[in-house]
Design an enzyme around this catalytic site. Structure first.
Site, PDB file in Angstrom:
ATOM      1  N   LYS A 118     -10.723  -2.715  19.737  1.00  0.00           N
ATOM      2  CA  LYS A 118      -9.728  -3.470  19.819  1.00  0.00           C
ATOM      3  C   LYS A 118      -9.505  -2.870  21.390  1.00  0.00           C
ATOM      4  O   LYS A 118      -7.849  -3.104  21.593  1.00  0.00           O
ATOM      5  CB  LYS A 118      -8.612  -2.746  18.817  1.00  0.00           C
ATOM      6  CG  LYS A 118      -8.853  -2.895  17.554  1.00  0.00           C
ATOM      7  CD  LYS A 118      -7.864  -3.007  16.057  1.00  0.00           C
ATOM      8  CE  LYS A 118      -8.066  -2.590  14.871  1.00  0.00           C
ATOM      9  NZ  LYS A 118      -7.275  -2.777  14.155  1.00  0.00           N
ATOM     10  N   LYS A 165     -13.664   1.799  16.137  1.00  0.00           N
ATOM     11  CA  LYS A 165     -12.103   0.678  15.824  1.00  0.00           C
ATOM     12  C   LYS A 165     -11.927   0.675  17.178  1.00  0.00           C
ATOM     13  O   LYS A 165     -11.196  -0.188  17.763  1.00  0.00           O
ATOM     14  CB  LYS A 165     -11.460   1.508  15.223  1.00  0.00           C
ATOM     15  CG  LYS A 165     -10.694   0.431  14.458  1.00  0.00           C
ATOM     16  CD  LYS A 165      -9.694   1.448  13.337  1.00  0.00           C
ATOM     17  CE  LYS A 165     -10.387   0.991  11.930  1.00  0.00           C
ATOM     18  NZ  LYS A 165     -10.045   1.285  10.922  1.00  0.00           N
ATOM     19  N   PRO A 198      -3.528 -11.747  10.496  1.00  0.00           N
ATOM     20  CA  PRO A 198      -3.662 -11.095  11.432  1.00  0.00           C
ATOM     21  C   PRO A 198      -3.851  -9.977  12.229  1.00  0.00           C
ATOM     22  O   PRO A 198      -3.016  -9.294  11.960  1.00  0.00           O
ATOM     23  CB  PRO A 198      -2.480 -12.191  13.019  1.00  0.00           C
ATOM     24  CG  PRO A 198      -1.361 -11.832  11.628  1.00  0.00           C
ATOM     25  CD  PRO A 198      -1.921 -12.530  10.155  1.00  0.00           C
ATOM     26  N   PHE A 218      -3.516   4.154  14.927  1.00  0.00           N
ATOM     27  CA  PHE A 218      -4.150   4.918  14.093  1.00  0.00           C
ATOM     28  C   PHE A 218      -4.907   4.197  13.592  1.00  0.00           C
ATOM     29  O   PHE A 218      -5.404   2.729  13.306  1.00  0.00           O
ATOM     30  CB  PHE A 218      -2.947   4.564  13.169  1.00  0.00           C
ATOM     31  CG  PHE A 218      -2.337   5.876  14.026  1.00  0.00           C
ATOM     32  CD1 PHE A 218      -0.912   5.563  15.022  1.00  0.00           C
ATOM     33  CD2 PHE A 218      -1.843   7.086  13.266  1.00  0.00           C
ATOM     34  CE1 PHE A 218      -0.679   6.305  15.454  1.00  0.00           C
ATOM     35  CE2 PHE A 218      -0.874   7.872  13.395  1.00  0.00           C
ATOM     36  CZ  PHE A 218      -0.237   7.439  14.677  1.00  0.00           C
ATOM     37  N   ASN A 250       1.039  -0.997  -0.019  1.00  0.00           N
ATOM     38  CA  ASN A 250       0.265  -0.037   0.294  1.00  0.00           C
ATOM     39  C   ASN A 250       0.869   1.861   0.314  1.00  0.00           C
ATOM     40  O   ASN A 250       2.049   0.987   0.055  1.00  0.00           O
ATOM     41  CB  ASN A 250      -1.391  -0.298   1.134  1.00  0.00           C
ATOM     42  CG  ASN A 250      -0.475  -0.212   2.585  1.00  0.00           C
ATOM     43  OD1 ASN A 250       0.446   0.843   2.696  1.00  0.00           O
ATOM     44  ND2 ASN A 250      -0.259  -0.903   3.585  1.00  0.00           N
ATOM     45  N   ILE A 261      -2.567  -7.507  14.324  1.00  0.00           N
ATOM     46  CA  ILE A 261      -1.130  -7.564  15.507  1.00  0.00           C
ATOM     47  C   ILE A 261      -1.683  -6.686  16.849  1.00  0.00           C
ATOM     48  O   ILE A 261      -0.954  -7.098  17.901  1.00  0.00           O
ATOM     49  CB  ILE A 261      -0.006  -6.797  14.947  1.00  0.00           C
ATOM     50  CG1 ILE A 261       0.303  -7.909  13.654  1.00  0.00           C
ATOM     51  CG2 ILE A 261       1.082  -6.394  15.521  1.00  0.00           C
ATOM     52  CD1 ILE A 261       1.745  -6.658  12.477  1.00  0.00           C
ATOM     53  N   ASP A 274      -5.356  -6.444   5.411  1.00  0.00           N
ATOM     54  CA  ASP A 274      -5.579  -7.392   6.224  1.00  0.00           C
ATOM     55  C   ASP A 274      -6.155  -8.368   6.242  1.00  0.00           C
ATOM     56  O   ASP A 274      -6.448  -9.335   6.601  1.00  0.00           O
ATOM     57  CB  ASP A 274      -7.116  -6.485   5.814  1.00  0.00           C
ATOM     58  CG  ASP A 274      -7.334  -5.076   6.734  1.00  0.00           C
ATOM     59  OD1 ASP A 274      -6.229  -4.920   7.891  1.00  0.00           O
ATOM     60  OD2 ASP A 274      -7.498  -4.375   6.085  1.00  0.00           O
ATOM     61  N   LYS A 316       8.779 -17.410 -10.193  1.00  0.00           N
ATOM     62  CA  LYS A 316       7.257 -16.180 -10.614  1.00  0.00           C
ATOM     63  C   LYS A 316       6.356 -16.899 -11.593  1.00  0.00           C
ATOM     64  O   LYS A 316       6.926 -18.057 -12.787  1.00  0.00           O
ATOM     65  CB  LYS A 316       8.853 -15.516 -11.856  1.00  0.00           C
ATOM     66  CG  LYS A 316       8.044 -14.723 -12.577  1.00  0.00           C
ATOM     67  CD  LYS A 316       9.030 -13.949 -13.698  1.00  0.00           C
ATOM     68  CE  LYS A 316       8.357 -12.904 -14.439  1.00  0.00           C
ATOM     69  NZ  LYS A 316       8.971 -12.202 -15.755  1.00  0.00           N
TER      70      LYS A 316
HETATM   71  O1  C5P Z   1      -8.595  -2.268  11.635  1.00  0.00           O
HETATM   72  P1  C5P Z   1      -7.665  -1.131  11.237  1.00  0.00           P
HETATM   73  O2  C5P Z   1      -6.631  -2.272  10.010  1.00  0.00           O
HETATM   74  O3  C5P Z   1      -7.850  -0.437  10.574  1.00  0.00           O
HETATM   75  O4  C5P Z   1      -6.746  -0.831  11.935  1.00  0.00           O
HETATM   76  C1  C5P Z   1      -6.440   0.509  12.193  1.00  0.00           C
HETATM   77  C2  C5P Z   1      -5.175  -0.294  13.296  1.00  0.00           C
HETATM   78  O5  C5P Z   1      -5.270  -1.562  13.631  1.00  0.00           O
HETATM   79  C3  C5P Z   1      -3.771   0.202  12.790  1.00  0.00           C
HETATM   80  O6  C5P Z   1      -2.757   0.934  14.446  1.00  0.00           O
HETATM   81  C4  C5P Z   1      -2.818  -1.018  12.896  1.00  0.00           C
HETATM   82  O7  C5P Z   1      -1.043  -0.957  12.715  1.00  0.00           O
HETATM   83  C5  C5P Z   1      -3.774  -1.984  13.301  1.00  0.00           C
HETATM   84  N1  C5P Z   1      -3.144  -2.751  12.554  1.00  0.00           N
HETATM   85  C6  C5P Z   1      -3.090  -4.563  12.977  1.00  0.00           C
HETATM   86  N2  C5P Z   1      -3.006  -5.560  12.152  1.00  0.00           N
HETATM   87  C7  C5P Z   1      -3.232  -5.709  10.937  1.00  0.00           C
HETATM   88  C8  C5P Z   1      -4.523  -4.752  11.026  1.00  0.00           C
HETATM   89  C9  C5P Z   1      -4.415  -2.915  11.522  1.00  0.00           C
HETATM   90  O8  C5P Z   1      -1.901  -4.350  13.785  1.00  0.00           O
HETATM   91  N3  C5P Z   1      -3.624  -6.307  10.514  1.00  0.00           N
END
Ligand code: C5P
Length: 405
Positions: free
Chosen positions: A350, A346, A314, A332, A219, A316, A288, A298
């Site tokens: 979380k 969110k 996962p 964030f 991204n 994190i 995600d 390749k």
């Molecule tokens: O659910 P979303 O991806 O929008 O959440 C954003 C927050 O969750 C950010 O702080 C991002 O670093 C963290 N995050 C994570 N692992 C993921 C997806 C998002 O730690 N797989």
């Protein structure tokens, strides 16, 4: 109201009076640029030079750049009471010596007072900072390392040195840090140590999910916000570990960086590091989904268009926030619509004490950011500012929330 106070605190932090000492190493040429950058950062600069430094760059250069008289001689009659060694350092907030040669470090470590710079250092009341610059062997020379250890024990701050190619043609430790790195560390030196004694773990940048040996899904996250926060935490006195996805960002000074690519690698690195962490700040734009049917080799172009199958990565942040002895977790949220509503949902999902909400299209890749801090007390909008200032405001807010936990 809260946001205005945060902004004002930042403005008062910067302007300082710097006494810049220059000793006789080839890196003295970089000190001209350092003078310029210190002034650009809002500081006032007065320059003092050793006699050998004047063989590399003339005092006139520094006089023009600093706008102040340059002193090189202990016996200069120009200071009003003819005591340059006292007067110059008394009006400084810090005495920064860059470059500091091996010979000058030796003199400082032993209290020598045989020229203007060494006498100023001995007679000063302000903090002393040295940015060593010398050849690799001189740097490693045991007496030099003993002098460094003595200076550190005496409370002298050491910036660098850096590692890389040297004027003598060798490569290794001993390069003076680049001017922008010295300015960054100096600004950090003056920052309030709001996170002293704390360990902070951060993630930053994008992740990279491989499709095959040469292709992947990533991204547009630049890592700028995460790196700015890592530097702000370091400047606030924290011990910082930064788990970074692939970015073009240089490793910040005095921060331990762990490089990763995929979300799975990032999760593993975070869980390895999280043990004694007090604060976890998840800035990374973690993918995600990862590719379920990724190919080791390749994928060749053929008659059939390949289908990419995805599976969930996962989360994190949610994993860390759910640990039995979870650190203080900061998340964030980059949203493209319904920012505050989605971000607060969110934060609750979380179970985060603090979440930083920003508009994805405005924040990602940009140098500035406009964020809203969401915590149990409500919403705290901040003005649009450079990411370094946003980071310092987040650290101040975070430090206020920490003791209550
Ligand atoms: O659910 P979303 O991806 O929008 O959440 C954003 C927050 O969750 C950010 O702080 C991002 O670093 C963290 N995050 C994570 N692992 C993921 C997806 C998002 O730690 N797989």
């Amino acid at each position: 109201m809260a946001s205005l106070r945060l902004l004002c605190e930042d403005i008062t932090m910067t302007a300082k009076r710097i006494l810049l000492g220059i000793s006789g190493g080839i890196a003295a040429y970089k000190s001209a640029e350092l003078t310029r950058q210190l002034i650009k950062a809002g500081h006032q600069v007065e320059v003092v030079m050793t006699e050998s430094a004047t063989r590399f760059v003339t005092p006139a250069t520094f006089q023009a750049l600093s706008g102040n008289t340059v002193y090189t001689d202990l016996w200069d009659p120009r200071p009003s009471n003819a005591m340059a060694h006292i007067e110059l350092s008394r009006r400084a907030d810090a005495f920064l010596i860059a470059p500091a040669t091996a010979n000058l470090l030796f003199k400082l470590a032993h209290g020598a007072c045989d020229d203007l710079i060494s006498t100023l250092a001995a007679a000063r009341t302000c903090p002393l900072i040295v940015a060593p610059a010398m050849n690799l062997q001189m740097w490693q020379n045991p007496p030099n390392q003993r002098n460094l250890a003595q200076l550190r024990a005496d409370g002298v701050t050491v910036f660098g040195p850096g590692n890389g190619s040297q004027a003598c043609g060798e490569t290794g430790d001993g390069r003076m840090l680049e001017p922008h790195e010295i300015v960054e560390l100096l600004n950090g030196f003056f920052a309030d140590k709001l996170l002293a004694g704390k360990k902070v773990l951060l993630t930053a940048g994008p992740t990279y999910e491989a499709i095959d040996a040469v292709r992947g899904i990533t991204n547009i996250s630049s890592g700028k916000m995460g790196y700015a926060l890592a530097r702000a935490c370091r400047d606030a006195g924290a011990e910082v570990t930064l788990v970074s996805g692939p970015t073009g960002m240089p490793a910040p000074q005095d921060i331990r960086r762990v490089d990763v690519a995929s979300a799975a690698d990032m999760q593993q690195a975070v869980l390895t590091e999280v043990g004694s962490t007090n604060v976890f700040i998840s800035v990374a734009a973690v993918a995600d989904y990862k590719v379920k049917n990724r190919s080791e080799h390749k994928i060749k172009k053929g008659a059939v268009v390949p289908t990419i199958e995805l599976e969930e990565n996962p989360d994190i942040l949610a994993t860390v926030a759910g640990l039995p002895a979870a650190p203080f977790c900061v998340g964030f949220a980059a949203e493209s619509q319904n920012l505050l509503e989605f971000a607060e949902a969110k934060r609750r999902r979380k179970k985060l004490p603090l979440l930083v909400a920003n508009l994805a299209q405005q924040a990602m890749g940009a140098d500035d950011n406009q964020v809203v801090l969401l915590d149990n007390a409500g919403q705290h909008p901040l003005p649009q500012m450079p990411k370094d200032e946003v980071a310092r405001a987040i650290v101040r807010h975070l430090a206020r929330l920490l003791p209550s936990r």
